[in-house]
Write an enzyme that holds these catalytic residues in place. Structure first.
Site, mmCIF file in Angstrom:
data_model
loop_
_atom_site.group_PDB
_atom_site.id
_atom_site.type_symbol
_atom_site.label_atom_id
_atom_site.label_comp_id
_atom_site.label_asym_id
_atom_site.label_seq_id
_atom_site.Cartn_x
_atom_site.Cartn_y
_atom_site.Cartn_z
ATOM 1 N N MET A 83 0.834 -1.194 0.000
ATOM 2 C CA MET A 83 0.000 0.000 0.000
ATOM 3 C C MET A 83 0.874 1.252 0.000
ATOM 4 O O MET A 83 1.807 1.376 0.782
ATOM 5 C CB MET A 83 -0.902 0.009 1.245
ATOM 6 N N CYS A 84 0.534 2.153 -0.864
ATOM 7 C CA CYS A 84 1.313 3.361 -1.051
ATOM 8 C C CYS A 84 0.394 4.561 -0.816
ATOM 9 O O CYS A 84 -0.779 4.414 -0.510
ATOM 10 C CB CYS A 84 1.870 3.415 -2.478
ATOM 11 N N ARG A 85 0.915 5.745 -0.961
ATOM 12 C CA ARG A 85 0.119 6.972 -0.899
ATOM 13 C C ARG A 85 0.426 7.787 -2.146
ATOM 14 O O ARG A 85 1.562 7.829 -2.595
ATOM 15 C CB ARG A 85 0.451 7.796 0.352
#
Lengths: 246, 246, 246, 246
Positions: free
Chosen positions: B1-3
């Site tokens: 999961m990234c932003r």
């Protein structure tokens, strides 16, 4: 706040402390449970001793979990005494020179904590160093400065006295000085916890491991017997056994 | 999961989105609140468009918060349209080639999510690419592969159809496919959220900012008006206004 | 020995100096022809000025030719005044903190040359700094120390006098002091060549370029008109024209 | 064009080959004398074997001479069989995945040379790999592809035949194929030189060193007895002695 682990005993692969345990240092780099910051991604370092001579030093600015070289090294390299550190920097740039452990001759040093009034005392501390140690300064951290000050105050001959004098040199500031440090001359591993107010950063010492060795760690590496390192006294892991001196 | 965060509108310093807001992308790299992982320290990247021609690309493997160059660039560089990404890798090595955004000609693409059965379908997906896109593959991520597959399926002429065909090409696996992606051709910024089961990774679209521009972000950058980007439709930020197409 | 290039004039893409010319700074990083070392692979840096305020700074430890980000930045970023540097370190570690240009407030500075007796005078030079500049020291190079000493001696108000006093502070050693440096306050670009014995490292100043701007470079960037920068006087590229002051 | 060195014999510190000799691999990284490019600054790597199991791998994108970790490792780590490489990339980005040696199971491989028509045959070569080797591809170099093709063609059981088949798979292009490679399974070190036209990149094999071990190197490491490795036959350094097979 950082996480640290150290070992002394029969030679083992570094991974036995740094990578394999259920709550290894690598695991603590991403999921620390006893620190304000769960993640320690601002570089890492290992210092390890061989048969004789100066220790090896391996430091990089990547998060420990992102460095494939680290996995390989920890699997291949065996050592009877090593220090390891994952860093969560609070201020300043990330550079190898600011990564722990620091090394000077046979001595290595790593630190978890902070000297909040360091900017105010930095210059005076640096001036107080003898020329040889002044020239040895490579980075800008308070941690390296504590190490060099310890050396200037006789770490080589009397660690207890050197620590007392170093704490005096740091003095008091508006916010608490916190020092949990582990250091070695290649024969013994020393640990020291201190807070001028409040609680010092955590540090535990293991009972004898399966192979008879022992370890320090910011958080217990596994479900075995781990004791809290008491504050304000140097605890030593050496060849004979663990000794404690007030 | 990234932003992720992206912007389209009058030219602004990149820092207005990436660094300055109270819950900026940089802040989300250390303290994400709507993701399983709070920390996104496995590299970062920015793609930005100038007056014309190909976009600029700046990617590195350090955590975003440790890169002093990034601060300087975001303060100095102004752009009317840019994409930015901080990465939390779940598997594989950290390399610049695996950092988002990816770039191909005028197109840029970044992604938050995962294709869990990617190892099983990777070879077939790569075989299906036309030669030019096959040669353009630089890394090993599922994200870059989704981008190249979109391009192969006509992203340039019909983003909706390309997305539909790409989802078909990915197919179904034992675990849900999750895609929240933002991409651009230099004129418009497109966003798409999808989960084959369960919920897609978050993405919000801002109302008009002070200067009339608009932004996408994994988490709202500030206390202003931010709407959830609906799933399974491409939402577009363009020069006229935000348009939505089913 | 390093290679340097700087520009002042109408805003241009950085690549017009750093990458595109036949004998660009990037080319000189691999194939310098007027230096003992043909290769300058120990990091690089760029400082560039925008409309106002502090300059941007981009430095890394990779060889310039290996950094894909650099190519992108130089193509996208335009500036009316910038300094650029590729480094060939003679001693010490490679870190961003030791890469040129150095920056302090609006001032930037880069250097090609050496102060061979620097280890002997380092401590005294550092002690002589006022507190604010002492605290600003980030690395361990002689070059950064020359910059801070210039600032301590009034660079802001009288560059000529500051240079004279700085040379006096460096004093003489057993081997020649060689300084070829370029520095800027955002309005003008200053160049200075000096050798206590023998020849100073090369530096050339261009005639007016196609767009009316002018440049300094360790080696001429192209076949145009380039003059040797004379030794022991500050040469200035500014908005009016090139002026020379003894 | 790169520089390579390898060793087999009684365990020695890596530095005995990589750093200490007068014309060590580290020296060749800056001052190669028998290559078109004198400088090999685009990363480096070491693969070394311990008592058993998989080899260790240490690769980075910095120039070898700029990596302080490398010095420490080479001093501390002892091995009975190791490969080492400094890279001068002719095309493409610098990433750890593209640094030699490459590793697959117990095998390691490094290469100096080029397959000029690689872009034209890359896709066909990749398609021809069995699934397990296809999935193992991490970078984009021709060198890694030669290694995987060797493995696909039976390197494990018949290195001679695997090499013949791999050369056939590479085929002929408009410019000469040049392969000087060194590889190992942990028991033996194999070397092979080949040029479809003209001369293969240099490689020498030492006579017995002081400790009875032997080495391969792109250029002789010292003034001792070094023989040119003949072209088009695999030369082996093994426990018994050097054997040569047509």
């Amino acid at each position: 706040m950082c996480r640290i682990a150290a070992y002394a005993g029969p030679a083992i692969p570094l991974e036995n402390i740094i990578i394999c345990p259920r709550h290894s240092l690598l695991e603590q780099s991403q999921h620390a449970t006893e620190a304000k910051l769960a993640v320690n991604g601002d570089g890492f370092g290992i210092a390890w001793y061989g048969e004789g001579g100066d220790p090896g030093l391996y430091r990089d600015v990547l998060p420990a979990w992102a460095d494939e070289n680290l996995t390989s090294l920890c699997r291949m390299v065996r050592s009877r005494l090593f220090l390891s550190h994952v860093r969560a920097s609070t201020v300043g740039g990330t550079s190898r020179q600011n990564c722990h452990p620091f090394k000077h001759g046979r001595w290595t040093f790593m630190h978890n904590g902070q000297v909040p009034h360091f900017p105010q005392i930095r210059r005076a501390l640096e001036q107080a160093l003898p020329d040889e140690l002044y020239a040895a300064r490579q980075g800008t951290t308070d941690s390296e400065m504590v190490f060099l000050t310890l050396l200037a105050h006789g770490l080589d001959t009397d660690p207890e006295a050197a620590m007392t004098r170093t704490l005096a040199a740091l003095g008091a500031g508006p916010a608490p000085v916190k020092l949990t440090c582990v250091f070695s001359n290649g024969h013994d591993v020393f640990a020291f916890r201190h807070a001028s107010h409040g609680k010092a950063p955590t540090l535990y010492v293991s009972g004898p491991l399966d192979n008879g060795g022992r370890a320090f760690a910011s958080e217990p590496l596994d479900g075995g017997a781990w004791d809290v390192v008491p504050e304000n006294q140097i605890v030593t892991l050496g060849k004979p056994a663990v000794s404690q001196a007030a």
